[in-house]
Structures are given as C-alpha cells and as structure tokens.
Enzyme design. Structure first.
Site, mmCIF file in Angstrom:
data_model
loop_
_atom_site.group_PDB
_atom_site.id
_atom_site.type_symbol
_atom_site.label_atom_id
_atom_site.label_comp_id
_atom_site.label_asym_id
_atom_site.label_seq_id
_atom_site.Cartn_x
_atom_site.Cartn_y
_atom_site.Cartn_z
ATOM 1 N N TYR A 81 55.781 67.779 46.902
ATOM 2 C CA TYR A 81 55.825 66.313 46.887
ATOM 3 C C TYR A 81 56.135 65.799 48.292
ATOM 4 C CZ TYR A 81 56.724 61.611 45.178
ATOM 5 O OH TYR A 81 56.659 60.270 44.949
ATOM 6 N N PHE A 134 33.115 44.548 56.168
ATOM 7 C CA PHE A 134 32.706 45.496 55.143
ATOM 8 C C PHE A 134 33.237 44.935 53.824
ATOM 9 C CE2 PHE A 134 33.054 49.167 52.366
ATOM 10 C CZ PHE A 134 31.711 49.496 52.334
ATOM 11 N N THR A 135 32.525 45.203 52.731
ATOM 12 C CA THR A 135 32.848 44.560 51.446
ATOM 13 C C THR A 135 34.332 44.659 51.085
ATOM 14 O OG1 THR A 135 32.179 46.616 50.360
ATOM 15 C CG2 THR A 135 30.550 44.833 50.400
ATOM 16 N N ASP A 225 38.271 50.362 62.451
ATOM 17 C CA ASP A 225 37.845 51.040 61.227
ATOM 18 C C ASP A 225 36.990 52.226 61.676
ATOM 19 O OD1 ASP A 225 36.489 51.994 59.008
ATOM 20 O OD2 ASP A 225 36.145 50.025 58.116
ATOM 21 N N LYS A 268 34.186 59.445 54.241
ATOM 22 C CA LYS A 268 33.058 59.413 55.164
ATOM 23 C C LYS A 268 33.359 60.213 56.419
ATOM 24 C CE LYS A 268 30.687 55.111 54.818
ATOM 25 N NZ LYS A 268 30.338 54.898 53.428
ATOM 26 N N ARG A 391 22.306 46.173 49.647
ATOM 27 C CA ARG A 391 23.248 45.665 50.637
ATOM 28 C C ARG A 391 22.727 44.297 51.073
ATOM 29 N NH1 ARG A 391 28.061 48.788 50.562
ATOM 30 N NH2 ARG A 391 28.012 47.206 48.971
ATOM 31 N N PHE A 457 29.053 43.639 42.731
ATOM 32 C CA PHE A 457 27.912 44.551 42.821
ATOM 33 C C PHE A 457 28.187 45.898 42.179
ATOM 34 C CE2 PHE A 457 29.754 47.154 46.172
ATOM 35 C CZ PHE A 457 30.654 46.293 46.747
HETATM 36 N N1 F0G Z 1 35.101 50.911 55.897
HETATM 37 C C1 F0G Z 1 33.808 51.248 55.993
HETATM 38 C C2 F0G Z 1 33.069 51.012 57.266
HETATM 39 C C3 F0G Z 1 33.152 51.805 54.877
HETATM 40 O O1 F0G Z 1 31.869 52.122 54.974
HETATM 41 C C4 F0G Z 1 33.882 52.021 53.687
HETATM 42 C C5 F0G Z 1 33.238 52.557 52.503
HETATM 43 C C6 F0G Z 1 35.235 51.648 53.653
HETATM 44 C C7 F0G Z 1 35.801 51.097 54.786
HETATM 45 C C8 F0G Z 1 36.049 51.811 52.411
HETATM 46 O O2 F0G Z 1 36.363 53.156 52.221
HETATM 47 O O3 F0G Z 1 35.268 53.743 50.040
HETATM 48 O O4 F0G Z 1 37.073 55.178 51.043
HETATM 49 O O5 F0G Z 1 37.616 52.968 50.080
HETATM 50 N N2 F0G Z 1 32.000 52.634 52.374
HETATM 51 C C9 F0G Z 1 31.285 53.198 51.229
HETATM 52 C C10 F0G Z 1 29.807 52.956 51.359
HETATM 53 C C11 F0G Z 1 31.827 52.800 49.910
HETATM 54 O O6 F0G Z 1 29.099 53.335 50.424
HETATM 55 O O7 F0G Z 1 29.330 52.455 52.378
HETATM 56 P P1 F0G Z 1 36.580 53.789 50.759
#
Ligand code: F0G
Length: 484
Positions: A81, A134-135, A225, A268, A391, A457
């Site tokens: 832990y 980013f979303t 990021d 990623k 997208r 989405f």
């Molecule tokens: N920042 C970027 C640039 C991303 O592309 C993503 C995720 C995140 C943050 C969030 O990270 O998914 O680990 O919580 N991108 C994925 C995509 C979901 O399909 O482009 P996460």
C-alpha cells in the site's frame, strides 16, 4: 538513434522495427451484422463491442502494444500500500526521462486534470489559456467554474497545410489575453503536446520557449500535458532544424524543462494504464499532495496497480528509443499520404496518434447540426468493420445556455496505436476509405436520441435521419459481391 531506411526503388515504405510474438485473433463480421451492431450501439462507435470490430482505430489510449520488457517487469511488481519499490522505479524513470523530481501518481490523465483544476481554479471565470483544449481537460476546468481560451495561430485551422508546427501557441495573443484578463485571473497556461483535437499536431521547442518567456514576464505557471510527448519530440527532431541531430531524451528534456508542472496519461505516453503529475517545485508538490489520497489512492500508487506502475517505468525509458516511437507516426504518414493521393481530404501534414479525415469536406452535404464526422465514423465502420472516432461537434459540449457549440473541425480520427497493425491492414483501410469517398454522397446525417449532459460523445445514442445506411449497404453488396 536515428531511423533512416532507404529503399532501392525509392518507395517510402514504413518498416516495422519489431516482431510479433503474441497475437490476438480478429473478427471481420459481414456488413449486415455491422449494420445491426450500429443500430444496437446508437450509431456511436464508442458503443460497439470489440466482437463486431475488425481493426480498432478508436484510440491509442490503452491499446499501444506492450514490449516484452514491460511484460517481464510486470512480473516483479512489489505489492504494498505504501512505499512500494514499483513506485520508486516509476519515480526514478520520471526523474531520468521527464527530469522532474517529485511525482504524484494518478489513475489516468483526466485524474491529473481533475487534481490540477481542483487545486488551481479558485474562482468562477478563472481563465486557462491553452494551445487547444482536450475534451477531458475542458470538462474538468469548466466543472470547477473555469473558462478556457484557445490560442492557436490561424494556420492551425487550415486543414490541408504543410505547416510543421500547427500546435504552436500564439504568443502575441497570449500576452494580449493576459493583459485583458489580469494575471490574478489566470491560474496557469496549458500546453498540450501533439495537440490531439486538431489532428495530432506538434508544437516546436522554440514556441514553448516563447510561451515560457511570456509566462515568466507575468509570473504565470506553465502546465504541459505530456500524454503525447514522445511523438511531439520525434516530430521536433524531424521538423525543427535546431534539433535535427538531437536525441529523443534531449528534446523531451528541453520541453519538460520549460514547464512548471508536467502531467500525462500513461495510457498514451508509455504504457497502457495510469498517469502522473510531476514537478521540480516542492511548493507545487505540497499544493497538490493532499488531493491524491482524496481522489486517487495513497501517494505511492495513486489508483494504479503495481503491475501497471512497473510497465510505465519501463515504457518511459523506451520512449527515449526513436526506433520505437517512430513506428506509429510513420504508419500514419503512409496512411495519410496514400489517402490524399486517392483524393480523400485529410489533415496535413500527417501528425501523430492517427490519420484524420476532414469530414466537413468529405461530407460537405451534411450540415454540422447533423454531425458529419459522427456520420462518417458510422459509415466507415459499416463499409469496413474499422472503428474510428468522431472528433467534431459531437465531441464538443453545449454552452452554459444549452446551445450547440460547433467544432472548428469535423474530423474522423483513425487511430494507429503503436506497433499494433500490419501494413496490409493499413492498406485495407486505404482501400475501403477510397471506396467510401467515391460514394460519399450516400452518407446522411445523424441526430441524438439520447444525449448525456457531460462528455456526451462517450455514451450518447443517435439515429440516422434517413435510410442512408441501408442504401450504402446495398451499394457495397453491388460493388463487392459477397465479400466481408
Ligand atoms: N490529454 C490528452 C492530450 C489526451 O489525448 C487524453 C486522452 C487525456 C489527456 C486524458 O487521458 O484518457 O488517460 O484520462 N486521450 C484519449 C484519446 C482518450 O482517445 O485521445 P486519459
């Protein structure tokens, strides 16, 4: 290590610098089943199940191939832990590769976004300037009452372009925004490596230096990021003359060295799960520290399993290997250039993460109110079994008054996760997309039947506005006979 392989006949063939030792069988179900699968999944590719998907080009998130070394490392994970040796190894890798001493582990990238928004957005209307949203970053910032402003140069919105760094942040506008808004209302500036939503487009180190200069002038923090940092660094080596003979490690260090806080989705960046926030500033570490046990887990696991943590550590070191990182961008470049040659409108220059089809152009007959990129994603799945991701406007959120906000670009993203697909599979994608492009006028729009309030989405349901899918199926059968 520079990767430069020339072919005798001058062809530009991306060459795999790895071999496949574990495989997973794929299904290619007939087009009739694919239409049913779309109906069951509300014409939303997120809601398809992998049984019905042939090539899964939804995302590279959590789907990059792992190396034998990562798999081996997962076997000697240290379950504890607190104070796990696995965490120590990840922290050492972060220090060696990202050059940051203090690491806060989180379960994935958006968890880092939640923690940063929670810690730094203190009042309604606080503004976060960024190259592009980013979303999930946007959703967390607005959730805490913040706002964003996107400061790309005009060239970034030019879909068919040859500009090497469309992800650059417009530093002149940045300064104007700071003066208009007041430093006290700007908690941080966010730079996103390989700007995802404009087609995986990088920024240059020179641009980040300029951002840093403005940030220093006004005493504002820079947050990077770094989810797609390896690929951004690879393209810097390819495209920014100053770094033509630099190593991946040198470019990565140059970029992270310009940020006060670096966060990443390890899904990623280096592995298939997890994430982190890192800094060299003990004050920042202290500001964020208490939020990790609150939202994620103890400070030495942050919601990740120790096996994932081991894979991240090894994956971070592998990010320094240009021959590993180059595979996905080279396949993407092959895919983009081949589709352009066939007349398919694409985001250029080829970026990272995936190939991006310009749905606004290809489906110019579908108004944005009927989600052209979502319709193209559904149509392409129907005719190929290949799952891409919308997208565009569907991926946007409504404004405070519930009005639709139309996306700057309507893109179908065909992700090319690292070391997953073969060249013949990529050629299949090119073949089916070229056919669909010739039959593009048959694609019709979609409308929501179920629209969730947050990140709609992901689980939203839609229906076609006419019987266009049935007609497209009939045309496919007429042209391809009984082919899958
Ligand atoms: N920042 C970027 C640039 C991303 O592309 C993503 C995720 C995140 C943050 C969030 O990270 O998914 O680990 O919580 N991108 C994925 C995509 C979901 O399909 O482009 P996460």
């Amino acid at each position: 290590m520079e990767v430069n392989i020339k072919f005798y006949k001058g062809e530009n063939i991306p060459l795999e610098l790895h071999k496949t030792r574990i495989v997973q069988k794929l299904n290619l179900v007939p087009i009739e089943r694919r239409l049913k699968a779309l109906e069951e999944g509300g014409f939303n590719t997120f809601r398809l199940t992998t049984h019905d998907v042939f090539l899964d080009m939804l995302t590279d998130s959590g789907t990059n191939a792992m190396s034998d070394r990562q798999q081996a490392a997962m076997m000697h994970a240290d379950d504890a832990y607190a104070g796990s040796q696995s965490f120590m190894r990840m922290a050492k890798a972060v220090e060696d590769v990202l050059k940051k001493k203090y690491l806060l582990p989180v379960h994935q990238g958006r968890a880092a976004e939640n923690i940063l928004a929670n810690a730094y957005i203190k009042k309604k209307g606080d503004l976060i300037p960024m190259n592009y949203h980013f979303t999930t970053a946007l959703a967390h910032i607005t959730q805490y009452g913040g706002r964003i402003v996107e400061l790309l140069y005009d060239e970034a919105y030019n879909i068919a372009s040859s500009h090497p760094f469309k992800g650059n942040l417009n530093v002149e506008k940045l300064e104007e925004v700071i003066l208009e808004t007041g430093v006290e209302n700007i908690p941080f500036i966010r730079m996103e490596a390989s700007t995802n939503l404009i087609g995986g487009q990088p920024f240059s180190v020179a641009n980040m230096r300029a951002v840093r200069k403005v940030a220093d002038k006004y005493g504002i923090r820079v947050v990077l990021d770094a989810s797609l940092l390896g690929e951004n660094a690879y393209l810097v080596i390819q495209r920014e003359p100053e770094f033509a003979s630099a190593t991946m490690g040198e470019v990565i260090a140059a970029m992270t060295g310009l940020a006060d806080i670096v966060y990443f989705s390890a899904r990623k960046l280096s592995s298939s799960r997890g994430g982190g926030i890192c800094t060299n500033d003990l004050k920042i570490y202290r500001e964020l520290e208490a939020l990790i046990p609150l939202f994620e887990g103890f400070l030495t696991y942050g919601g990740m399993s120790v096996r994932e943590i081991e894979a991240i550590a090894v994956g971070l070191y592998e990010t320094l290997d240009e021959s590993m990182i180059c595979q996905s961008p080279q396949f993407i470049s092959y895919l983009v250039n081949s589709l352009v040659a066939q007349g398919v409108p694409m985001v250029t220059p080829a970026g990272v993460l995936g190939a991006h089809v310009d749905a606004m152009k290809m489906c110019g007959h579908i108004p944005q109110t009927l989600y052209p990129a979502g319709a193209l994603a559904a149509a392409f799945y129907l005719v190929s079994g290949v799952r891409g991701m919308e997208r565009g406007t569907m991926s946007n959120q409504r404004d405070e008054d519930g009005r639709e906000t139309y996306a700057d670009m309507e893109l179908l993203r065909l992700a090319v996760p690292r070391r997953v697909f073969t060249l013949s599979q990529i050629k299949y994608v090119i073949d089916r997309m070229a056919w669909l492009n010739e039959n593009r006028h048959m694609i019709g729009g979609l409308r929501f039947t179920y629209e969730p309030q947050v990140l709609r989405f992901f689980m939203g349901g839609l229906e076609p506005v006419s019987d266009w899918p049935q007609k497209l199926l009939a045309k496919f059968r007429a042209d391809f006979g009984d082919s899958l």
